[in-house]
Design a protein around this motif. Structure first.
Motif, PDB file in Angstrom:
ATOM      1  N   VAL A   3       0.925  -1.159  -0.040  1.00  0.00           N
ATOM      2  CA  VAL A   3       0.014  -0.011  -0.069  1.00  0.00           C
ATOM      3  C   VAL A   3       0.887   1.187  -0.014  1.00  0.00           C
ATOM      4  CG1 VAL A   3      -1.872   1.359   1.203  1.00  0.00           C
ATOM      5  CG2 VAL A   3      -1.856  -1.184   1.139  1.00  0.00           C
ATOM      6  N   MET A   4       0.415   2.091  -0.815  1.00  0.00           N
ATOM      7  CA  MET A   4       1.289   3.281  -1.000  1.00  0.00           C
ATOM      8  C   MET A   4       0.295   4.492  -0.494  1.00  0.00           C
ATOM      9  SD  MET A   4       3.249   5.657  -3.706  1.00  0.00           S
ATOM     10  CE  MET A   4       3.933   4.243  -4.481  1.00  0.00           C
ATOM     11  N   THR A   5       0.687   5.240   0.449  1.00  0.00           N
ATOM     12  CA  THR A   5      -0.344   6.575   1.124  1.00  0.00           C
ATOM     13  C   THR A   5       0.345   7.679   0.477  1.00  0.00           C
ATOM     14  OG1 THR A   5      -1.091   5.108   3.096  1.00  0.00           O
ATOM     15  CG2 THR A   5      -1.369   7.568   2.960  1.00  0.00           C
ATOM     16  N   GLU A  20       6.169  -5.775  -4.755  1.00  0.00           N
ATOM     17  CA  GLU A  20       7.201  -4.877  -4.370  1.00  0.00           C
ATOM     18  C   GLU A  20       7.709  -3.883  -5.660  1.00  0.00           C
ATOM     19  OE1 GLU A  20      11.163  -4.263  -1.687  1.00  0.00           O
ATOM     20  OE2 GLU A  20      10.349  -6.259  -2.368  1.00  0.00           O
ATOM     21  N   ASP A  21       7.928  -4.589  -6.675  1.00  0.00           N
ATOM     22  CA  ASP A  21       8.347  -4.039  -7.907  1.00  0.00           C
ATOM     23  C   ASP A  21       7.278  -2.877  -8.453  1.00  0.00           C
ATOM     24  OD1 ASP A  21      10.764  -5.216  -8.203  1.00  0.00           O
ATOM     25  OD2 ASP A  21       9.955  -6.880  -9.432  1.00  0.00           O
ATOM     26  N   GLU A  22       6.039  -3.311  -8.333  1.00  0.00           N
ATOM     27  CA  GLU A  22       5.108  -2.432  -8.919  1.00  0.00           C
ATOM     28  C   GLU A  22       4.834  -1.195  -8.096  1.00  0.00           C
ATOM     29  OE1 GLU A  22       1.424  -5.091 -10.506  1.00  0.00           O
ATOM     30  OE2 GLU A  22       1.572  -5.012  -8.383  1.00  0.00           O
ATOM     31  N   VAL A  23       4.987  -1.143  -6.835  1.00  0.00           N
ATOM     32  CA  VAL A  23       4.782   0.028  -5.772  1.00  0.00           C
ATOM     33  C   VAL A  23       6.293   0.891  -5.916  1.00  0.00           C
ATOM     34  CG1 VAL A  23       5.671  -1.146  -3.729  1.00  0.00           C
ATOM     35  CG2 VAL A  23       4.281   0.471  -3.784  1.00  0.00           C
ATOM     36  N   LEU A  24       7.379   0.051  -6.066  1.00  0.00           N
ATOM     37  CA  LEU A  24       8.560   1.026  -6.266  1.00  0.00           C
ATOM     38  C   LEU A  24       8.421   1.757  -7.627  1.00  0.00           C
ATOM     39  CD1 LEU A  24      11.147  -1.541  -4.718  1.00  0.00           C
ATOM     40  CD2 LEU A  24      10.259   0.529  -3.735  1.00  0.00           C
ATOM     41  N   LYS A  28       8.399   6.059  -8.005  1.00  0.00           N
ATOM     42  CA  LYS A  28       9.305   7.155  -8.922  1.00  0.00           C
ATOM     43  C   LYS A  28       8.194   8.092  -9.753  1.00  0.00           C
ATOM     44  CE  LYS A  28      12.625   3.345  -9.816  1.00  0.00           C
ATOM     45  NZ  LYS A  28      12.959   2.349 -10.806  1.00  0.00           N
ATOM     46  N   ARG A  29       7.332   7.778  -9.943  1.00  0.00           N
ATOM     47  CA  ARG A  29       6.274   8.570 -10.869  1.00  0.00           C
ATOM     48  C   ARG A  29       5.209   9.260 -10.149  1.00  0.00           C
ATOM     49  NH1 ARG A  29       4.291   3.667 -12.544  1.00  0.00           N
ATOM     50  NH2 ARG A  29       2.352   4.174 -12.001  1.00  0.00           N
ATOM     51  N   ILE A  30       4.929   8.970  -8.757  1.00  0.00           N
ATOM     52  CA  ILE A  30       3.921   9.670  -8.240  1.00  0.00           C
ATOM     53  C   ILE A  30       4.675  10.854  -7.171  1.00  0.00           C
ATOM     54  CG2 ILE A  30       2.266   9.754  -6.214  1.00  0.00           C
ATOM     55  CD1 ILE A  30       1.692   6.789  -7.266  1.00  0.00           C
ATOM     56  N   GLN A  31       3.886  11.998  -7.161  1.00  0.00           N
ATOM     57  CA  GLN A  31       4.330  13.264  -6.703  1.00  0.00           C
ATOM     58  C   GLN A  31       3.849  13.445  -5.155  1.00  0.00           C
ATOM     59  OE1 GLN A  31       6.404  15.705  -7.913  1.00  0.00           O
ATOM     60  NE2 GLN A  31       6.928  14.416  -9.684  1.00  0.00           N
ATOM     61  N   GLY A  32       4.330  13.931  -4.290  1.00  0.00           N
ATOM     62  CA  GLY A  32       3.932  13.814  -2.886  1.00  0.00           C
ATOM     63  C   GLY A  32       4.594  13.344  -1.949  1.00  0.00           C
ATOM     64  N   TYR A  33       4.350  13.481  -0.625  1.00  0.00           N
ATOM     65  CA  TYR A  33       5.149  12.702   0.440  1.00  0.00           C
ATOM     66  C   TYR A  33       4.293  11.260   0.716  1.00  0.00           C
ATOM     67  CZ  TYR A  33       6.171  11.396   5.198  1.00  0.00           C
ATOM     68  OH  TYR A  33       6.819  10.868   6.383  1.00  0.00           O
TER      69      TYR A  33
END
Length: 51
Positions: A3-5, A20-24, A28-33
């Motif tokens: 999960v990425m918050t 894990e590969d998908e979330v990593l 790289k692409r998603i902006q924000g904390y």
């Protein structure tokens, strides 16, 4: 499951990933904390699963 918050100035979003590969890659692409969490299921009724 992973999960990425993501917290930005205007909102908070939660994304789910299978690997894990998908979330990593998304990290790289998603902006924000960003906070990445690995979700681990444990069936406490099964005493053999606790070691």
């Amino acid at each position: 499951m992973w999960v990425m918050t993501v917290h930005s100035k205007s909102n908070t979003k939660i994304f789910e990933f299978e690997t894990e590969d998908e979330v990593l890659e998304a990290y790289k692409r998603i902006q924000g904390y960003k906070i990445i969490t690995e979700v681990i299921g444990l069936d406490v009724r099964d005493s053999n699963s606790i070691k």
